[in-house]
Design a protein around this motif. Structure first.
Motif, short mmCIF file in Angstrom:
data_model
loop_
_atom_site.label_atom_id
_atom_site.label_comp_id
_atom_site.label_asym_id
_atom_site.label_seq_id
_atom_site.Cartn_x
_atom_site.Cartn_y
_atom_site.Cartn_z
N LYS A 68 -56.63 16.76 26.51
CA LYS A 68 -57.13 17.30 25.24
C LYS A 68 -57.61 16.21 24.31
N ALA A 69 -57.03 14.99 24.48
CA ALA A 69 -57.37 13.95 23.51
C ALA A 69 -57.35 12.57 24.15
N ARG A 86 -67.29 15.43 25.78
CA ARG A 86 -67.95 16.51 25.02
C ARG A 86 -68.05 17.77 25.88
N ALA A 91 -61.13 15.78 22.60
CA ALA A 91 -61.33 15.01 21.36
C ALA A 91 -61.24 13.52 21.67
N ASN A 304 -54.63 9.80 15.54
CA ASN A 304 -55.71 10.48 16.27
C ASN A 304 -55.16 11.24 17.48
N GLY A 308 -55.31 15.23 17.97
CA GLY A 308 -56.11 15.77 19.08
C GLY A 308 -55.28 16.66 19.99
N GLN A 313 -58.05 18.38 13.37
CA GLN A 313 -59.14 17.44 13.15
C GLN A 313 -58.62 16.01 13.24
N LEU A 314 -59.32 15.17 14.01
CA LEU A 314 -58.91 13.77 14.13
C LEU A 314 -59.23 13.05 12.82
N GLY A 317 -62.29 10.36 13.95
CA GLY A 317 -62.84 10.93 15.18
C GLY A 317 -64.20 10.37 15.57
N GLN A 320 -65.09 15.53 17.88
CA GLN A 320 -64.07 16.49 17.47
C GLN A 320 -64.54 17.87 17.89
N PRO A 321 -64.27 18.25 19.12
CA PRO A 321 -64.87 19.46 19.66
C PRO A 321 -64.62 20.72 18.84
N ASN A 322 -63.45 20.78 18.15
CA ASN A 322 -63.13 22.03 17.47
C ASN A 322 -63.63 22.09 16.03
#
Ligand code: DGY
Length: 323
Positions: A68-69, A86, A91, A304, A308, A313-314, A317, A320-322
């Motif tokens: 995920k991160a 991406r 993230a 971070n 993530g 939110q990072l 970042g 930040q995909p979301n």
């Protein structure tokens, strides 16, 4: 509830690690010895904290369905395949800003060391113990003050170098994709083409990120434009400079010296011809290596990573995909 599985690629300060351990199951490479390929460890992971430029490839990402991160402890993230992240919605964070002044200090340290023969002086007195009497005619260097500095890549670190250079009464030229007229006003720096910068500078310092465009940005043609008395400082990434062209330029007196904090590859091969020259200083990638800065970088990397993993939110970042 099962805890996030995380791998940390190098030892980080224990108080920062403890904060990650409070929320995650942590595996960490405990020594500073060579890390085995992280491909072997990545598949069960939810999170990865990279501290040491380990390559993260699309193939590796494909083997880690829960990832995920990815938190990079450093500002440069050229070793992580961001496009693959991406596509997968992973993230990616990094640690910009906190290391700019520290890296700028190191830039000046390298520049001054090369200009004022600090390494030969150390060798003369402490290594070969040749200092038998005061000889005013040895190890003459070249003036840094009132000389011209060319900054290639005027981002946060370049800006911090320009501030220091202006305090040395240097004329500062810069080259960057987008002109910064505000910084020209603030610091009295001058925007020029790369060619003009190379031709006019006594010192050239490199601060560009590593991309396809900047790979071997400085090669035979560019080195040939520089003054024979000039000194090149590379604190960006090794592949920004063609090392064989640099070797030839230093050997043939096309430029006077170089001081590099980064090499291609890293570490540089022990039989690399650059190591046989005495007009080059090579440091082992120390740009941001101070106690205070590494603490700040570790804190940001931890923040971070945890953000993530939780889908938040990072704070710092890259991707930040979301959000
Ligand atoms: C950076 O921050 O990119 C430095 O090279 C250290 O990793």
């Amino acid at each position: 509830m099962s805890r996030f599985k995380v791998f940390i690629t190098r030892p980080i300060p224990k108080e920062i690690r403890a904060k990650i351990e409070a929320e995650c199951e942590v595996d960490m490479w405990h020594t500073s010895a060579i890390l085995p390929p992280i491909a072997e460890r990545i598949s069960p992971l939810d999170g990865l904290l990279t501290y040491g430029h380990e390559l993260v490839t699309p193939e590796m990402i494909a083997t880690a369905p829960n990832l995920k991160a990815i938190s990079v402890m450093g500002v440069g993230y050229d070793h992580v395949h961001v496009e693959a992240c991406r596509e997968r919605g992973i993230a990616v964070g990094h640690t910009p800003g906190v290391l700019s002044d520290t890296t700028a200090d190191m830039t000046m340290a390298l520049l001054l060391a090369a200009a004022r023969n600090i390494v030969p002086a150390y060798n003369h007195v402490q290594v070969s113990k040749q200092w038998k009497y005061y000889d005013p005619n040895i190890l003459w260097g070249t003036d840094v003050h009132h000389s011209t500095l060319g900054i290639v890549g005027m981002g946060r670190i370049g800006h911090a170098v320009a501030k220091r250079a202006r305090a040395f009464d240097m004329r500062v030229l810069y080259y960057k994709r987008e002109r910064r007229e505000d910084w020209e006003q603030e610091l009295g720096v001058e925007y020029v083409t790369l060619e003009n910068l190379l031709e006019a500078s006594d010192f050239v310092t490199l601060h560009v990120p590593l991309t396809e465009e900047t790979t071997h940005l400085i090669g035979k043609t560019e080195l040939a434009l520089m003054k024979k008395t000039a000194i090149l400082v590379n604190i960006a990434r090794g592949p920004v400079v063609d090392h064989y062209a640099l070797h030839d330029a230093l050997k043939d007196g096309q430029i006077a010296g170089a001081a590099v904090d980064v090499t291609e590859p890293e570490p540089i091969n022990t039989d690399h011809p650059l190591l046989s020259l005495d007009n080059v200083i090579i440091a082992p990638h120390l740009g941001s290596a101070t106690i205070q800065t590494r603490m700040k970088m570790a804190t940001m990397a931890m923040e971070n990573l945890l953000a993530g993993l939780k889908g938040e939110q990072l704070p710092y970042g890259v991707l930040q995909p979301n959000f």
